[in-house]
Structures are given as C-alpha cells and as structure tokens.
Design a protein around this motif. Structure first.
Motif, short mmCIF file in Angstrom:
data_model
loop_
_atom_site.label_atom_id
_atom_site.label_comp_id
_atom_site.label_asym_id
_atom_site.label_seq_id
_atom_site.Cartn_x
_atom_site.Cartn_y
_atom_site.Cartn_z
N THR A 1 3.95 -2.38 -9.27
CA THR A 1 2.53 -2.04 -9.25
C THR A 1 1.71 -3.31 -9.02
OG1 THR A 1 2.92 -0.23 -10.78
CG2 THR A 1 0.64 -0.99 -10.55
N GLY A 2 0.74 -3.22 -8.12
CA GLY A 2 -0.10 -4.39 -7.84
C GLY A 2 -1.23 -4.05 -6.90
N ASP A 3 -2.27 -4.86 -6.94
CA ASP A 3 -3.43 -4.70 -6.05
C ASP A 3 -3.23 -5.60 -4.85
OD1 ASP A 3 -5.83 -4.49 -4.78
OD2 ASP A 3 -7.07 -4.93 -6.52
N ILE A 4 -2.98 -5.01 -3.68
CA ILE A 4 -2.64 -5.79 -2.49
C ILE A 4 -3.85 -6.53 -1.92
CG2 ILE A 4 -0.71 -4.29 -1.90
CD1 ILE A 4 -2.50 -2.99 0.23
N GLY B 1 0.82 -1.20 0.00
CA GLY B 1 0.00 0.00 0.00
C GLY B 1 0.86 1.25 0.00
N TRP B 2 0.18 2.41 -0.06
CA TRP B 2 0.93 3.66 -0.18
C TRP B 2 0.08 4.83 0.34
CZ3 TRP B 2 5.93 4.14 -1.34
CH2 TRP B 2 6.44 5.42 -1.60
N ASN B 3 0.74 5.79 0.95
CA ASN B 3 0.11 7.08 1.27
C ASN B 3 1.21 8.12 1.41
OD1 ASN B 3 1.13 6.86 3.98
ND2 ASN B 3 -0.69 5.68 4.55
N PRO C 1 -5.36 -11.95 -3.71
CA PRO C 1 -4.45 -12.99 -3.19
C PRO C 1 -3.33 -13.35 -4.15
CG PRO C 1 -6.61 -13.91 -3.76
CD PRO C 1 -6.74 -12.43 -3.81
N GLY C 2 -3.61 -13.24 -5.46
CA GLY C 2 -2.57 -13.56 -6.44
C GLY C 2 -1.37 -12.65 -6.34
N THR C 3 -1.63 -11.37 -6.05
CA THR C 3 -0.52 -10.40 -5.91
C THR C 3 0.38 -10.78 -4.75
OG1 THR C 3 -1.92 -8.63 -6.79
CG2 THR C 3 0.03 -7.97 -5.56
N LEU C 4 -0.22 -11.15 -3.62
CA LEU C 4 0.57 -11.49 -2.44
C LEU C 4 1.28 -12.84 -2.60
CD1 LEU C 4 -1.92 -10.34 0.36
CD2 LEU C 4 -0.02 -9.07 -0.65
N LYS C 5 0.60 -13.78 -3.25
CA LYS C 5 1.22 -15.10 -3.43
C LYS C 5 2.40 -15.05 -4.39
CE LYS C 5 -2.91 -17.81 -2.34
NZ LYS C 5 -3.96 -18.73 -2.86
#
Length: 640
Positions: A455-458, A404-406, A461-465
C-alpha cells in the motif's frame, strides 16, 4: 395591503381582467389604441394639407379616407350604406389575409421547431449510423470524415437522447471541417425501435453503438457494467436487430462493452450481425504488449487512424497460385501481413512463406489507401551480403512494477503471466486494500509470475524513492477509476514527474507505459524516449471505426491483441541486416521472410523522442535506401 387601492392599481386590475378574456379583448384593445392614434393624426394631416377642402363635409371625408387607408378599409365614399358595405368587405378581406399569414407563420415556426427537435426522418442511404452519445463520438466522426474524404458525398447520422442543436454545436467545435461528409443529428432514445427508425438504419452501411458515458453524481468514473451502461448497449442492439421494421439483409453493427463479463450477453443480443469489443480486455492487452515493446502504442495508433497507413484487403489475380512469400516482395508501396481465405473466410496473419494463394483469396496489406495496394512491376535486387542470421536469445526472468490500480489491473497481471519467463516478478504499489485482495485472488492462476503488493501513495516522491526503481525493467502506471477522470489524470501526471526525476538520479531511462483517460493530457506529460501512452477510449473509438468500414478487421485485431496469435514486434535491426550497411527495404523484407516474419517498417532509435512519429516508419517504400544503426529496430509481424 391595507386601505383603498389607488386609481393606478384599479386601472391595472381592470386591464388585466379584460386581457384575460383572450383574443377578442386583445383585438379590442389594439383597435382602440389605433383609433386613438390614427383619427387625431388623420385630422392633423388634413389640416396640414395645402389642398385642404374648405367645407366641413369635405374635410370629414378626407379624414375618413386617411383613416380608412391606414386600416386598409378602402376609403370608399358615397351613401352611408355603400360605405358600410365596402367597410365590411374590406374587414373580411383583412381578416382572411391576416389569418392566412398567421397560419403560414405558425406552420413555418412549428416546422422549424420540429426540425430543431431533431424528429424528422432521415432519407440517407449507405450512411454510417451512430447510436448513443459519449466522448467516443468525436474521434469516430473525425475518423469517418477522413475515411470518406475520397468520396464525393457521404453521411454520418447520430441518434442520441440529447438536444439536436447542442449535439451539432459540440461536434462543430471538436470537428470543425467535415469536408465531403454530412453530419446529421436526431434526438431520440437509442433503445427505442421507433426512434431508431428516424435514422434509417435499414439503408445504412454500418451501425456503431457507442459505449455510454458512466459518471457517478460526484463525477467519478464508474464501471458501466454496474451502473447499466453495458445493459444499454444490449438494449440498443435488441432494438435494432429485433425491430419489426428491420431489413431482410444482415446488419453490420459494431459495439463495445466496458466489462469483459458482459461480452457474451452482448454477442447473444446482436448475433452474427454484431462485432463486439471489450474495452477493458483490449486496453489491458494493449498495455501488456506495449510494456514489453516500447513504441508499440504509436504503431497501433498509426494503424487505427485513417491519417496514416491502415489495413486493407484486396484480391490480386496475378498472385493466384503463387506463395505468400512471393506476395511479400510483390508490392513496393504496400506491406502484406496475411491472407483472407475465400474458402472459409478465415484470417491468416503472417502465414508460412510457402502458403499458396488460392483463387478468390484476398491479400491483407498495410497501405496508404485502398487504391494504393498495387503490385509493382519494377525489378529489384536482394543484397545477399547484407542479410544476417539472428542471434539466439534466451528467455530470462524479468522484473516489472505496476503503480496505481483499476479494474483492468487483474487482467493485466494474468496477461503478463503468459508472456514472461518462469521466475519473473511483478510488484504492485497502490492505495487501499482492493489491490491486495485482488492480487491474492489471482495469484493461484499464475504460472510464471510472482506477484507482490504494498500500500502506498504513488504521487508522493517518498513512496517511489523507497522502491528499487533501478531493478525494474518495465513500469506500468494505471489511473484510478474510483475518482474523477480529470483528477486521475492529474495524479498520473504527478507520478510521471517524479519518475522523470528518478530517471535523472538513476542516469537511465525507465520504460514506462501510462494509461490516461484524456488524450489532451498526453501532450502535457513529461515523456522520455521509452515512454508510451494508452488512451483507452481513443483506441476503442478508432478500432470501432475501422471495423465499421470492414467487418473482417475485427478478427485481424482480435488476433493481434491476443497472446496466442500473431503480434507486432520491434526486433533489433541487426537480426535482419548488417548495421551501417546501405540497403533497400526489399532486402529487409527478404531477410525477415526467411525467418518466417513479415516486415512492415522500422524505428530509428535517434528519433524516439521526436513527435509525432517517435521514430516509427510504417510501410516504407521498398525502393528507398537506408542504413541501420545500433538500437534501431525492424517492425515485423511474427508469432514470437
């Protein structure tokens, strides 16, 4: 409308026209309606009376008396002139009485309306003034109630551009029991000196300027430095300090800004009278420290809220001329952590054990209350056989992951660089291009940390795996600040669920530090023994409350949150005393003292998943016996 109007419409139109003439028409209509009702009923009353006069004249007199009594006209009988004059006097008396009642009613209603508007002057003294309105108000009021619980009478006065009754209802819903503290609300602009005078800041103990809530029209959280929130804080400080009505003595003002680059301007606006905190800077530093010290967030929350143990400062004449090392063992139910120097007002956290305590110096100690910092006269024994020397540990490169980011992420990265050994790596996974652009910008400033970004959607589950989760020693989950705060927390909860599932797959726990905006979501989060949660607004609110009660604490926390100053560490218990050996905490304190540390508590590894303390025990009674097992920690104040 075509054709001739009906008789009903004509009658209604005539009635409306007469009523539009104002009060005289209203009095006329009321008189006519009363006469139509009262006179016939008076006739019937005379007819129904057993003692009804037999002559018509006497019957008319009786009808007149009944009618006159109804209208409070006295009902006098006699010559026509006598009756006329008595009626005139009765009407005058009735008019004045009615007018007086009307004036009193109107005045009372007007006063009640003014009170409901919250525009009356507050005459409290030695109270706490809160300027502005945001979600910070509720934890601050709650903490002030707890802090003032040992006082017979105290007051918190709030000034905000909000309806008084609405403010009172919201506070009552969130803080139903204010005990000995009276909460007073006033409506007005915190940036208007005239309105500020309503809450009497000139006789106040302290003034807290709240960080304005910053919401975009769509509900997304925005940076208050861009939408004027921090500017409102600056204007409020100027309205207090530059007021023509200001007092001669310095104010004690506490404020916070969202963006660090507004910190200097805010300090210039308040001068030496204001203690200013940067929400982003403190949150980032706390996230960094907690990511490296699991359990640290619980310790800070305990120290910052008045329900547990807090920092207190007190002079102790019996320790003058002795050393700080002596002070560490002089208290059975308090834990010294430093000194407040009388000579120059300097704060020294965890000074060298041989530092001499001078006349007027105050002991900074962690204790249950300000009246519990008492030197113990009971004897104690140090178990020399239990004291061990620490095992040397080499710094080695670490691997960290940010999901994530802020806007605080850049500060987190640069702060991490000051803690880690050369060759450490940090990988960032976030949506959009902002993270990549910022990482490229800060990369040149880093000395020890190698940062990469993808770049990825956290929440998928696929992004984290796809990540090598087993290779990371620390994981930080940040909530996005360009979307609605509730939605950001929802995404964070989804990410934590996937991380918990990965923990089951890996067969080990991941040390995860999570940033959230709503403290209620923390209870919903799937936690593990290594999980920590940072709720920025709550931490800042608690910090501001503590500093409002004691301005010296601003420098204490500034030192604690700085990578260069003294910090709180959870170190292996085996570095201080032998494991599985029955000792008291005096022995633990003595062992830490020999290493130049100030021991303030411990953590049980077997209880790290048990709320609300999660195994943390701050400021234990030094006489209590205990035994440490593998995985247990001693909590110390130290330089490294």
């Amino acid at each position: 409308m075509s054709g001739n109007p009906s008789h009903k419409a004509r009658l209604r139109y005539w009635f409306d026209n007469t009523m539009s003439r104002g009060t005289p028409a209203l009095i006329g209509w009321l008189s006519a309606i009363c006469l139509v009702i009262v006179i016939p009923v008076s006739v019937l009353l005379v007819w129904a009376d057993r003692n009804t006069p037999t002559t018509l004249g006497n019957q008319l007199i009786s009808v007149w008396q009944n009618t006159a009594k109804t209208f409070s006209l006295g009902g006098a009988v006699g010559t026509p002139a006598f009756v006329l004059f008595s009626v005139i006097l009765a009407l005058v008396a009735l008019f004045f009485a009615s007018t007086l009642v009307g004036l009193i009613t109107s005045g009372v209603n007007r006063k009640i309306l003014d009170l409901r508007k919250g525009r009356s002057l507050v005459l409290e003294k030695d109270h706490t003034v809160l300027l502005g309105w945001s979600d910070q108000i509720f934890p601050i009021v709650s903490e002030l109630v707890e802090a003032n619980s040992n006082l017979r009478r105290s007051a918190v006065v709030i000034l905000a551009d909000k309806d008084k009754v609405e403010m009172e209802d919201e506070i009552h819903a969130k803080v139903p029991d204010t005990r000995t503290t009276k909460v007073i609300c006033r409506t007005g602009s915190p940036m208007d000196p005239t309105d500020i005078d309503l809450v009497n800041p000139h006789d106040a103990r302290s003034v807290i300027v709240l960080t304005p809530a910053a919401e975009s029209p769509a509900g997304a959280r925005t940076c208050t430095c861009e939408d004027g929130g921090d500017a409102e804080v600056v204007k409020t400080l100027l309205a207090v300090t530059q007021s023509p009505q200001r007092r001669d003595q310095p104010y004690h003002i506490v404020a916070a800004v969202s963006c660090g680059h507004n910190l200097e301007a805010t300090r210039l606006a308040g001068g030496a009278e204001v203690c200013v905190a940067s929400v982003d800077d403190i949150s980032a530093r706390l996230i960094v420290q907690t990511s490296r010290q699991p359990g640290l967030s619980v310790i800070y929350l305990d120290l910052l809220n008045y329900a547990g143990d807090e920092f207190y400062m007190t002079a102790e004449p019996t320790l003058v001329g002795r050393t700080y090392g002596d002070a560490l063992l002089a208290y059975a139910t308090s834990s010294p952590v430093g000194l407040l120097r009388a000579a120059d007002g300097a704060i020294e956290l965890n000074p060298a054990p041989d530092t001499v305590i001078a006349e007027g110096d105050q002991i900074i100690a962690i204790s249950r209350d300000d009246n519990t910092v008492i030197v113990s006269t009971d004897p104690y024994e140090i178990d020399e056989a239990a004291i061990v020397a620490p095992r040397p540990r080499e710094e080695r490169p670490e691997s960290m992951l940010v999901l994530g980011w802020n806007r605080r992420a850049a500060t987190i990265i640069t702060q991490l660089d000051t803690y880690v050994a050369p060759g450490s790596r940090l990988h960032v996974v976030a949506r959009g291009d902002e993270a990549k652009i910022t990482v490229e910008a800060v990369r040149e400033q880093l000395r020890n940390l190698d940062v990469s970004c993808e770049t990825g959607d956290i929440t998928r589950p696929g992004t984290l795996k796809s990540l090598d989760m087993g290779g990371y020693e620390h994981v930080i989950v940040l909530g996005y600040d360009d979307i609605d705060s509730a939605q950001a927390d929802n995404q964070t909860l989804v990410t934590l669920l996937h991380l918990r599932d990965l923990e089951n797959t890996l067969g080990r726990e991941l040390p995860v530090v999570t940033e959230m905006t709503d403290d209620r979501n923390r209870e919903l989060a799937p936690i593990s023994e290594s999980s920590d949660f940072i709720v920025s607004d709550k931490v800042i609110s608690l910090l501001m409350t503590q500093v409002s009660e004691n301005r010296h604490l601003a420098r204490v926390f500034d030192d604690l949150f700085s990578s260069e100053g003294c910090e709180i560490y959870l170190k292996p218990a085996g570095d201080y005393v032998a494991l599985q050996h029955d000792v008291d905490f005096y022995t633990v304190v003595e062992s830490a003292r020999r290493q130049g540390h100030s021991a303030i508590g411990y953590r049980r590894q077997s209880e790290t998943a048990l709320a609300p303390s999660f195994g943390i025990r701050l400021n234990p009674n030094k006489k209590d016996r205990l035994s440490f097992a593998a995985g247990d920690s001693v909590i110390v104040m130290a330089q490294s």
